[in-house]
Design an enzyme around this catalytic site. Structure first.
Site, PDB file in Angstrom:
ATOM      1  N   GLY A 296       0.875  -1.329  -0.102  1.00  0.00           N
ATOM      2  CA  GLY A 296       0.096   0.007  -0.092  1.00  0.00           C
ATOM      3  C   GLY A 296       0.845   1.205  -0.133  1.00  0.00           C
ATOM      4  N   ASN A 297       0.444   2.187   0.450  1.00  0.00           N
ATOM      5  CA  ASN A 297       0.841   3.670   0.202  1.00  0.00           C
ATOM      6  C   ASN A 297       0.349   4.772   1.501  1.00  0.00           C
ATOM      7  OD1 ASN A 297      -0.895   5.552  -1.287  1.00  0.00           O
ATOM      8  ND2 ASN A 297      -0.633   3.932  -2.873  1.00  0.00           N
TER       9      ASN A 297
END
Ligand code: CTP
Length: 397
Positions: free
Chosen positions: A204-205
């Site tokens: 993810g980020n």
């Protein structure tokens, strides 16, 4: 003509309140000013009464002998409440739902749009308590922001925390009732993608989804029909009027975009789409091994670039990309503008935006000079961006 309640709290910028009151009156509004006790030490109630032509009240006790309940009537009858300056303490009182003075009591009563113009020292603005209060207030459907801006502060510091100029605040007041996007369809993407590795892990980020959600909500307030495609975030549901469609991976987002993009007038692509996904998904949880491990990654499609290609030489929808960089902002934005064939790239620096309630953006355009910078809470920046976009969304007759 509208009834505007102008709250003034006790920051140095209170000296600008008479000028703001004058501009609001000049715009044809009836202006009732409610300074806090502290504000009356910085700006004279007599000056405020002179420019508005109306009695100025700062205490809950004023008028009680004559049997009026000013704090209820003042706020309930207002078409808008503006607080300028809104100090750290005022924001804290408002976020806590206090009614300890006339102005905070008015804020509890008001259901009309409330426009807050923060002003304080940079450290105070950036403090997690203030940021938490900003987030709490932003979750209310009727709260909007103008600023704070960057610049020289009364305390001698330089940085975020300067109150917007009276003319900017007066323009934001007019926008409170504006429905300039009525009949327009906007598609907004927000948040990160999660690319699954196994049933318990993903790539993810750090995107919070706040900028996209602020844009979706601001556009809906201005009358647009808005669909928000939102990745996994910790955000509350968007305000009424925004259709929410969740997605998780870049490929899921691609499917949603494919079925909707042609029907919208503009696509605002704030989502932080992963450029790669794990090449394989393990249906069983991956186990620790003794050796170093490596992840095999497959490239994700560039969704915005795909739509830029599909649109070809057509003019609709308007395609707006967003980028967060750690350096060389303008150069990166220009390169993305060309590579993705979009109309705008809205660019910000990670340290000024990521995970924060505020941001500072500049707009690079396929046609025309760059716009901005626009700075302030994400909701204030969203309105500034929509101000610039609105004329482009008017359909040719
Ligand atoms: N974007 C997209 N699909 C991707 C990656 C990005 O549609 N696979 C969109 C984003 O939603 C954003 C814009 O492209 O509107 C710019 O995103 P960014 O991540 O900055 O662009 P990249 O092309 O991935 O560039 P970088 O190499 O800097 O990550």
């Amino acid at each position: 003509m509208a009834r505007v309640l102008l709250g003034v709290s006790g920051g140095i910028a209170a000296y600008k309140a008479p000028e703001l009151a004058r501009l609001l009156r000049k715009a044809g509004h009836v202006v009732d000013v409610v300074p806090t006790e502290a504000a009356t030490r910085l700006v004279s109630p007599a000056a405020l009464a002179a420019v508005t032509g109306r009695a100025v009240r700062s205490s809950m006790w004023d008028g009680l002998e004559s049997g009026t309940m000013d704090h209820i009537a003042l706020a309930a009858e207002a078409d808008a409440v503006v607080v300028a300056p809104a100090t750290a303490d005022l924001l804290a009182r408002a976020a806590a739902g206090r009614a300890s003075d006339l102005l905070s009591a008015c804020l509890l009563v008001a259901r009309a749009p409330v426009l807050l113009a923060p002003a304080m020292n940079t450290r105070m603005w950036e403090h997690p308590f203030t940021q938490r209060n900003v987030a709490t207030l932003s979750a209310l459907p009727n709260v909007r922001w103008v600023g704070p801006e960057s610049g020289e502060l009364a305390c001698g510091w330089e940085g975020l925390g300067r109150m917007s100029e009276p003319a900017t605040i007066a323009a934001a007041v007019e926008r409170l009732w504006k429905r300039d996007l009525a009949g327009r369809r906007l598609l907004v993407t927000a948040g990160p993608t999660h690319e699954p590795l196994d049933p318990v892990r993903f790539l993810g980020n750090r995107s919070s989804g706040r900028m996209g959600q602020a844009l979706a909500e601001a556009a809906a307030r201005r009358g647009a029909r808005v669909t928000l495609l939102r990745g996994p975030t910790a955000l509350p549901a968007p305000a009424a009027g925004v259709e929410l469609v969740p997605f998780e991976t870049a490929l899921e987002l691609r499917l949603e975009l494919r079925s909707r993009w042609k029907k919208c007038d503009a696509l605002l692509m704030t989502a932080a789409v992963a450029d790669y996904r794990p090449r394989s998904f393990s249906t069983d949880k991956l186990k620790r091994g003794a050796e170093d491990a490596a992840l095999a990654l497959a490239p994700n499609p560039d969704l915005l670039a795909e739509l830029g290609r599909l649109r070809g030489s057509g003019r609709t929808p308007l395609l707006v990309g967003f980028c967060v960089e750690t350096r060389n902002l303008a150069a990166a934005a220009k390169a993305k503008l060309a590579a993705k064939r979009c109309d705008w790239i809205v660019a910000n620096l990670a340290r000024e935006a990521l995970g924060l309630e505020t941001t500072k953006v500049e707009v690079h355009r396929a046609k025309g000079r760059p716009l901005g910078p626009f700075a302030g809470t994400k909701s204030a920046v969203a309105d500034a961006l929509l101000d610039a976009l609105a004329p482009l969304l008017r359909r040719p007759a």
